[in-house]
Enzyme design. Structure first.
Site, PDB file in Angstrom:
ATOM      1  N   GLY A 124     -38.683 -33.860 -40.376  1.00  0.00           N
ATOM      2  CA  GLY A 124     -38.449 -34.412 -41.401  1.00  0.00           C
ATOM      3  C   GLY A 124     -39.402 -35.182 -42.060  1.00  0.00           C
ATOM      4  O   GLY A 124     -39.627 -36.503 -41.795  1.00  0.00           O
ATOM      5  N   THR A 126     -40.116 -34.335 -46.177  1.00  0.00           N
ATOM      6  CA  THR A 126     -39.786 -34.053 -47.550  1.00  0.00           C
ATOM      7  C   THR A 126     -38.313 -34.790 -48.039  1.00  0.00           C
ATOM      8  O   THR A 126     -37.573 -34.703 -47.085  1.00  0.00           O
ATOM      9  CB  THR A 126     -39.788 -32.456 -47.861  1.00  0.00           C
ATOM     10  OG1 THR A 126     -40.877 -32.022 -47.432  1.00  0.00           O
ATOM     11  CG2 THR A 126     -39.645 -32.268 -49.182  1.00  0.00           C
ATOM     12  N   ILE A 157     -35.407 -29.302 -44.851  1.00  0.00           N
ATOM     13  CA  ILE A 157     -35.577 -29.325 -43.690  1.00  0.00           C
ATOM     14  C   ILE A 157     -35.297 -28.199 -42.902  1.00  0.00           C
ATOM     15  O   ILE A 157     -33.809 -27.614 -42.934  1.00  0.00           O
ATOM     16  CB  ILE A 157     -35.176 -30.680 -43.137  1.00  0.00           C
ATOM     17  CG1 ILE A 157     -35.318 -31.926 -43.612  1.00  0.00           C
ATOM     18  CG2 ILE A 157     -35.758 -30.659 -41.516  1.00  0.00           C
ATOM     19  CD1 ILE A 157     -36.901 -31.891 -44.190  1.00  0.00           C
ATOM     20  N   THR A 158     -36.294 -27.433 -42.304  1.00  0.00           N
ATOM     21  CA  THR A 158     -35.986 -26.241 -41.503  1.00  0.00           C
ATOM     22  C   THR A 158     -35.154 -26.699 -40.162  1.00  0.00           C
ATOM     23  O   THR A 158     -35.501 -27.735 -39.547  1.00  0.00           O
ATOM     24  CB  THR A 158     -37.159 -25.442 -40.886  1.00  0.00           C
ATOM     25  OG1 THR A 158     -37.783 -25.355 -42.378  1.00  0.00           O
ATOM     26  CG2 THR A 158     -37.011 -24.012 -40.193  1.00  0.00           C
ATOM     27  N   ILE A 337     -45.340   0.037 -55.679  1.00  0.00           N
ATOM     28  CA  ILE A 337     -46.057   1.418 -54.916  1.00  0.00           C
ATOM     29  C   ILE A 337     -44.623   2.336 -54.568  1.00  0.00           C
ATOM     30  O   ILE A 337     -44.491   3.470 -54.952  1.00  0.00           O
ATOM     31  CB  ILE A 337     -46.713   1.158 -53.788  1.00  0.00           C
ATOM     32  CG1 ILE A 337     -48.148   0.840 -54.101  1.00  0.00           C
ATOM     33  CG2 ILE A 337     -46.581   2.498 -52.674  1.00  0.00           C
ATOM     34  CD1 ILE A 337     -49.112   0.532 -53.035  1.00  0.00           C
ATOM     35  N   GLU A 363     -44.843 -26.548 -46.690  1.00  0.00           N
ATOM     36  CA  GLU A 363     -45.789 -27.221 -45.891  1.00  0.00           C
ATOM     37  C   GLU A 363     -47.281 -27.442 -46.829  1.00  0.00           C
ATOM     38  O   GLU A 363     -48.254 -27.473 -46.438  1.00  0.00           O
ATOM     39  CB  GLU A 363     -46.358 -26.472 -44.730  1.00  0.00           C
ATOM     40  CG  GLU A 363     -45.070 -26.538 -43.635  1.00  0.00           C
ATOM     41  CD  GLU A 363     -45.678 -26.067 -42.246  1.00  0.00           C
ATOM     42  OE1 GLU A 363     -46.804 -26.395 -41.857  1.00  0.00           O
ATOM     43  OE2 GLU A 363     -44.899 -25.503 -41.461  1.00  0.00           O
ATOM     44  N   GLU A 367     -51.200 -25.432 -54.892  1.00  0.00           N
ATOM     45  CA  GLU A 367     -51.753 -26.730 -55.768  1.00  0.00           C
ATOM     46  C   GLU A 367     -52.320 -27.731 -54.773  1.00  0.00           C
ATOM     47  O   GLU A 367     -53.338 -28.443 -55.159  1.00  0.00           O
ATOM     48  CB  GLU A 367     -50.797 -27.289 -56.906  1.00  0.00           C
ATOM     49  CG  GLU A 367     -50.773 -26.147 -57.805  1.00  0.00           C
ATOM     50  CD  GLU A 367     -49.770 -25.115 -57.507  1.00  0.00           C
ATOM     51  OE1 GLU A 367     -49.779 -23.851 -58.413  1.00  0.00           O
ATOM     52  OE2 GLU A 367     -48.783 -25.236 -56.664  1.00  0.00           O
TER      53      GLU A 367
END
Length: 379
Positions: A124, A126, A157-158, A337, A363, A367
């Site tokens: 954690g 962010t 959070i993943t 395609i 992550e 930018e």
């Protein structure tokens, strides 16, 4: 630099490929539609050593290097970006932070269970109002005797709800001051620690993304990772390695989309011939193949520097930036395609298309990668 694949790397890649085809491919759309985080799949990967790739054998891990790690993530993501993302987050972030900066006691306590997937890891940094501006985080940890009391919320959070162990970076000083953050290990079940809102995402839908909420969450000082005030610096170093894994994730998605498009172009007939014969299609495939190879070389360079213990901030950022953008471009062309079929869920490329975009955001956005690259080349 010799990037010729070793026998070990080839064997590891084949193991991951076989696992993905047998245990992930049949269910990936079911998980995507239901947004199910398939915990049991990660338990099975733990048995194969895929959840502790970089962890030394003495802590129950596989003791492999970044070349093998890159190959594993690519092979998993070539089938399902969601599983690849969760695999990368578990290995690089939570497990990687404890492995790199944890005390010997912390490593012995947490790494064996993380490496075997007995525990799923979360990390954690962010927050809702501090994405790229992580130095202005609002989640705080206040010293109280021999304990720390954490308050605040981490977002995006993943494994924010399902993770058993979380490494959390908290502010322990004034905002925007030097050395103002510290990292802590928080176990699920600790009073005051809970999962919050689960995000309803465009792609990567089988990789759980959720809030982690801390309400007077009390943990012992023994759960502090490293020195007070070093959490942000630790995080930046963890993210250097994490960028390699996200680059591999993006490249795996690109390879999966390219594989599908190449095969389809040979099978789809228009005007009495396969569409691969048309220059408009063959040129797309040529661009896709070239950009995939270029991304692979950038990743290999970053892996080589990482394994030799040399500075690789610039190279990891370049690999992450380029591979993630290639992922989006290749998956977009794959949909083109396939034509109308590419826009349906009956064919695989629409999922690669949706999954790819996260690689340019998670992550560190593209930018931010350019900002890092710019700073490095202007030093």
């Amino acid at each position: 630099m010799n990037f010729e694949q070793t026998e070990l790397t080839a064997q590891v890649a084949q193991t991951a490929r076989d696992f993905a085809n047998q245990h992930i491919r049949p269910y990936l759309m079911e998980w995507d539609e239901s947004q199910e985080f398939p915990v049991q799949v990660f338990k099975e990967m733990g048995k194969l050593g895929l959840m502790g790739v970089l962890v030394p054998e003495k802590y129950g891990g596989s003791g492999l290097g970044y070349f093998e790690y890159n190959a594993i993530i690519q092979e998993i993501a070539r089938v399902c970006g969601s599983v690849g993302l969760s695999l990368a987050a578990h290995n690089s972030l939570c497990t990687g932070h404890i492995l790199t900066f944890g005390s010997e006691e912390q490593k012995q306590k947490y790494l064996p269970k993380l490496a075997t997937a007995e525990h799923i890891g979360a990390w954690g940094l962010t927050e809702a109002n501090t994405g790229s501006d992580a130095g202005n985080m609002r989640t705080t940890a206040v010293k109280d005797g021999n304990d720390w009391v954490i308050n605040g919320t981490k977002n995006w959070i993943t494994h924010g709800k399902s993770g058993d162990v979380a490494v959390v970076i908290c502010r322990t000083g004034e905002p925007r001051t030097k050395d103002n953050a510290t990292a802590f290990i928080v176990e699920r079940g600790t009073p005051g620690f809970s999962g919050g809102k689960k995000e309803n995402k465009l792609g990567m839908r089988a990789s759980e993304t959720a809030e982690m909420i801390f309400d007077n969450c009390r943990i012992p000082d023994a759960n502090r990772i490293g020195e007070i005030g070093q959490g942000f610096k630790q995080s930046m170093k963890v993210l250097d390695g994490g960028r390699i894994s996200i680059a591999a994730l993006g490249l795996g998605i690109a390879r999966g989309a390219y594989d599908a498009a190449l095969q389809y172009s040979k099978e789809r007939y228009q005007f009495d011939q396969p569409i691969a014969n048309f220059q408009g299609i063959s040129f797309k495939l040529a661009d896709m193949a070239t950009e995939i190879e270029a991304a692979e070389l950038l990743i290999q360079q970053a892996c080589d520097l990482k394994m030799r213990g040399l500075p690789m901030t610039k190279e990891a950022a370049m690999a992450k930036y380029y591979a993630s953008e290639v992922s989006v471009k290749v998956s977009t062309e794959a949909v083109q395609i396939f034509g109308g079929y590419g826009y349906t869920k009956d064919f695989p490329v629409e999922k690669f298309y949706r999954d790819s975009k996260l690689c340019t955001i998670g992550e560190g956005t593209s930018e931010i990668q350019k900002l890092v690259i710019g700073r490095e080349i202007l030093k």
